[in-house]
Design a protein around this motif. Structure first.
Motif, PDB file in Angstrom:
ATOM      1  N   ALA A 104       0.825  -1.206   0.000  1.00  0.00           N
ATOM      2  CA  ALA A 104       0.000   0.000   0.000  1.00  0.00           C
ATOM      3  C   ALA A 104       0.859   1.257   0.000  1.00  0.00           C
ATOM      4  O   ALA A 104       1.948   1.290   0.569  1.00  0.00           O
ATOM      5  CB  ALA A 104      -0.923   0.007   1.215  1.00  0.00           C
ATOM      6  N   THR A 105       0.363   2.293  -0.647  1.00  0.00           N
ATOM      7  CA  THR A 105       0.981   3.617  -0.595  1.00  0.00           C
ATOM      8  C   THR A 105       0.187   4.477   0.380  1.00  0.00           C
ATOM      9  O   THR A 105      -0.922   4.122   0.802  1.00  0.00           O
ATOM     10  CB  THR A 105       0.971   4.279  -1.972  1.00  0.00           C
ATOM     11  N   GLY A 106       0.748   5.631   0.721  1.00  0.00           N
ATOM     12  CA  GLY A 106      -0.005   6.578   1.521  1.00  0.00           C
ATOM     13  C   GLY A 106      -1.286   6.992   0.827  1.00  0.00           C
ATOM     14  O   GLY A 106      -2.321   7.178   1.468  1.00  0.00           O
ATOM     15  N   TYR A 107      -1.215   7.126  -0.498  1.00  0.00           N
ATOM     16  CA  TYR A 107      -2.397   7.480  -1.282  1.00  0.00           C
ATOM     17  C   TYR A 107      -3.478   6.407  -1.134  1.00  0.00           C
ATOM     18  O   TYR A 107      -4.652   6.723  -0.938  1.00  0.00           O
ATOM     19  CB  TYR A 107      -2.017   7.646  -2.748  1.00  0.00           C
ATOM     20  N   ASP A 108      -3.109   5.132  -1.234  1.00  0.00           N
ATOM     21  CA  ASP A 108      -4.077   4.036  -1.091  1.00  0.00           C
ATOM     22  C   ASP A 108      -4.798   4.129   0.246  1.00  0.00           C
ATOM     23  O   ASP A 108      -6.033   4.009   0.325  1.00  0.00           O
ATOM     24  CB  ASP A 108      -3.385   2.679  -1.172  1.00  0.00           C
ATOM     25  N   GLU A 154      -5.114   6.711   2.409  1.00  0.00           N
ATOM     26  CA  GLU A 154      -5.961   7.884   2.597  1.00  0.00           C
ATOM     27  C   GLU A 154      -7.192   7.825   1.694  1.00  0.00           C
ATOM     28  O   GLU A 154      -8.295   8.212   2.111  1.00  0.00           O
ATOM     29  CB  GLU A 154      -5.174   9.165   2.349  1.00  0.00           C
ATOM     30  N   MET A 155      -7.040   7.318   0.478  1.00  0.00           N
ATOM     31  CA  MET A 155      -8.186   7.156  -0.412  1.00  0.00           C
ATOM     32  C   MET A 155      -9.187   6.171   0.184  1.00  0.00           C
ATOM     33  O   MET A 155     -10.405   6.391   0.125  1.00  0.00           O
ATOM     34  CB  MET A 155      -7.725   6.693  -1.786  1.00  0.00           C
ATOM     35  N   LEU A 156      -8.689   5.095   0.775  1.00  0.00           N
ATOM     36  CA  LEU A 156      -9.576   4.139   1.433  1.00  0.00           C
ATOM     37  C   LEU A 156     -10.329   4.814   2.572  1.00  0.00           C
ATOM     38  O   LEU A 156     -11.555   4.666   2.703  1.00  0.00           O
ATOM     39  CB  LEU A 156      -8.772   2.951   1.962  1.00  0.00           C
ATOM     40  N   GLY A 157      -9.612   5.562   3.391  1.00  0.00           N
ATOM     41  CA  GLY A 157     -10.266   6.222   4.508  1.00  0.00           C
ATOM     42  C   GLY A 157     -11.335   7.199   4.074  1.00  0.00           C
ATOM     43  O   GLY A 157     -12.432   7.235   4.652  1.00  0.00           O
ATOM     44  N   GLU A 158     -11.060   7.987   3.055  1.00  0.00           N
ATOM     45  CA  GLU A 158     -12.049   8.954   2.591  1.00  0.00           C
ATOM     46  C   GLU A 158     -13.222   8.275   1.879  1.00  0.00           C
ATOM     47  O   GLU A 158     -14.347   8.776   1.907  1.00  0.00           O
ATOM     48  CB  GLU A 158     -11.395   9.999   1.692  1.00  0.00           C
ATOM     49  N   THR A 159     -12.957   7.128   1.267  1.00  0.00           N
ATOM     50  CA  THR A 159     -14.053   6.353   0.669  1.00  0.00           C
ATOM     51  C   THR A 159     -14.995   5.855   1.754  1.00  0.00           C
ATOM     52  O   THR A 159     -16.227   5.918   1.622  1.00  0.00           O
ATOM     53  CB  THR A 159     -13.498   5.165  -0.139  1.00  0.00           C
ATOM     54  N   VAL A 160     -14.417   5.369   2.847  1.00  0.00           N
ATOM     55  CA  VAL A 160     -15.232   4.921   3.979  1.00  0.00           C
ATOM     56  C   VAL A 160     -16.032   6.086   4.554  1.00  0.00           C
ATOM     57  O   VAL A 160     -17.235   5.964   4.813  1.00  0.00           O
ATOM     58  CB  VAL A 160     -14.336   4.298   5.062  1.00  0.00           C
ATOM     59  N   ARG A 161     -15.385   7.227   4.736  1.00  0.00           N
ATOM     60  CA  ARG A 161     -16.097   8.397   5.267  1.00  0.00           C
ATOM     61  C   ARG A 161     -17.259   8.791   4.357  1.00  0.00           C
ATOM     62  O   ARG A 161     -18.359   9.130   4.832  1.00  0.00           O
ATOM     63  CB  ARG A 161     -15.141   9.576   5.403  1.00  0.00           C
ATOM     64  N   ALA A 162     -17.033   8.742   3.041  1.00  0.00           N
ATOM     65  CA  ALA A 162     -18.089   9.104   2.093  1.00  0.00           C
ATOM     66  C   ALA A 162     -19.257   8.131   2.166  1.00  0.00           C
ATOM     67  O   ALA A 162     -20.430   8.534   2.144  1.00  0.00           O
ATOM     68  CB  ALA A 162     -17.518   9.146   0.678  1.00  0.00           C
ATOM     69  N   VAL A 221      -6.147  13.637  -2.284  1.00  0.00           N
ATOM     70  CA  VAL A 221      -7.355  12.928  -1.848  1.00  0.00           C
ATOM     71  C   VAL A 221      -8.249  13.941  -1.149  1.00  0.00           C
ATOM     72  O   VAL A 221      -7.883  14.495  -0.115  1.00  0.00           O
ATOM     73  CB  VAL A 221      -7.027  11.774  -0.886  1.00  0.00           C
ATOM     74  N   GLU A 222      -9.412  14.204  -1.724  1.00  0.00           N
ATOM     75  CA  GLU A 222     -10.327  15.187  -1.151  1.00  0.00           C
ATOM     76  C   GLU A 222     -11.129  14.567  -0.008  1.00  0.00           C
ATOM     77  O   GLU A 222     -11.511  13.394  -0.071  1.00  0.00           O
ATOM     78  CB  GLU A 222     -11.303  15.690  -2.219  1.00  0.00           C
ATOM     79  N   PRO A 223     -11.413  15.338   1.046  1.00  0.00           N
ATOM     80  CA  PRO A 223     -12.270  14.833   2.126  1.00  0.00           C
ATOM     81  C   PRO A 223     -13.617  14.355   1.595  1.00  0.00           C
ATOM     82  O   PRO A 223     -14.234  15.038   0.777  1.00  0.00           O
ATOM     83  CB  PRO A 223     -12.432  16.061   3.038  1.00  0.00           C
TER      84      PRO A 223
END
Length: 323
Positions: free
Chosen positions: A272-276, A278-286, A312-314
């Motif tokens: 995983a990258t940092g991007y992966d 953070e993108m996962l986290g924001e997908t979950v939040r969405a 990665v946008e909030p």
């Protein structure tokens, strides 16, 4: 990506220091996720005096970030501009029994080692630290807690250095503690703290510690590359329940995945990258926002520059709107 060499720009920075300075040091080695770009300059001070001398020489426009064990830290792929300060175990890792039910511990002490020291001293109220995979510096800053107890219930006094290298002594009240939060000035670097417990039977304390460990092993992916709890618990509910209800248990983005065992834990499955992450986290939040209207707040700290993969946008959108 590498940053310009700060030691070339400010050669006096390294003069007279006893600690270690490293230019463009990859931070993946110091975070539990094992991801992240480089620190423009990493400084590991020998002790508090060494750190104060460095801060006094550091130009005021150079950013400073203190990090501990990196257990709840997500460094983005572009790395950290400025200076990252990591307190050494040798200089900031001592625990002293002060008597009167009090212990003084350095900010680099792992939480679980404070719990062990308290048990040996026959002091109750520290067993919760056995289940927190971090260091005391972070615990003091974010009021770390578990199993119904928080850091604010044990702290009496703290020492810290400000951005100019001045030493401060703060009381518990000065910290403005709340749930996973303190209102202490952001530029303070905590160096030690005094904690107070209650006299208790060591055998009973160790049983409580064992219960904490057993619960953690049963319910959390502790053998994975993870950052602990990803999101704070919203009022009146648990983050994991809302994540599960939104269908995000096991959700994966690249090499990042929400744990099947405990879905408020993100794990790096290997590459995983940092991007992966953070993108996962924001997908979950969405998805949670869309499902229940709850806006989960990050508990993991995300810092640094985005890398080549992009930003990665909030909530995957702008101004909190689901994309």
């Amino acid at each position: 990506m590498n940053f310009p060499d700060l030691l070339e720009a400010y050669p006096a920075l390294g003069e007279g220091l006893r600690g270690r300075l490293t230019v463009n040091q990859p931070l993946s080695a110091v975070t539990w996720f094992r991801t992240g770009g480089p620190a423009q300059l990493l400084f590991q001070p020998a002790d508090e005096k060494d750190l104060a001398a460095f801060l006094r020489k550091l130009p005021g426009d150079v950013p400073v970030l203190p990090v501990g064990l990196g257990s709840n830290l997500l460094i983005r792929d572009g790395g950290m501009e400025g200076v990252v300060i990591r307190l050494s175990a040798k200089g900031f890792g001592e625990i002293e029994d002060l008597g009167r039910n009090r212990l003084r511990a350095g900010a680099a002490v792992p939480d679980k080692r404070l719990a062990e020291a308290a048990a040996r001293a026959g002091l109750g109220g520290f067993a919760f630290y056995t289940g927190i995979p971090g260091g005391l510096g972070g615990a003091l800053r974010m009021n770390a807690g578990a199993h119904g107890t928080e850091t604010c219930e044990r702290v009496v006094e703290l020492t810290a250095l400000d951005r100019e290298g001045n030493r401060h002594v703060l009381s518990n009240a000065d910290m403005g503690y709340a749930y996973r939060h303190s209102s202490a000035p952001g530029d303070l670097i905590f160096t030690s703290a005094t904690f107070e417990g209650n006299p208790h039977d060591e055998t009973a304390i160790r049983q409580e510690m064992a219960d904490v460990v057993a619960h953690r092993e049963k319910s959390q992916p502790i053998r994975e590359k993870t950052g602990g709890s990803t999101f704070k618990n919203p009022p009146g509910t648990s983050a994991w329940k809302e994540i599960d209800a939104a269908g995000c248990r096991g959700l994966q983005v690249g090499g990042a995945q929400m744990s099947e065992m405990h879905c408020n834990f993100m794990i790096n499955t290997g590459e995983a990258t940092g991007y992966d992450l953070e993108m996962l986290g924001e997908t979950v939040r969405a998805r949670v926002l869309k499902h229940s209207g709850i806006r989960l707040e990050w508990e993991i700290k995300r810092l640094g520059r985005f890398g080549a993969a992009g930003t990665v946008e909030p909530f995957l959108g702008r101004e909190g709107e689901v994309a």
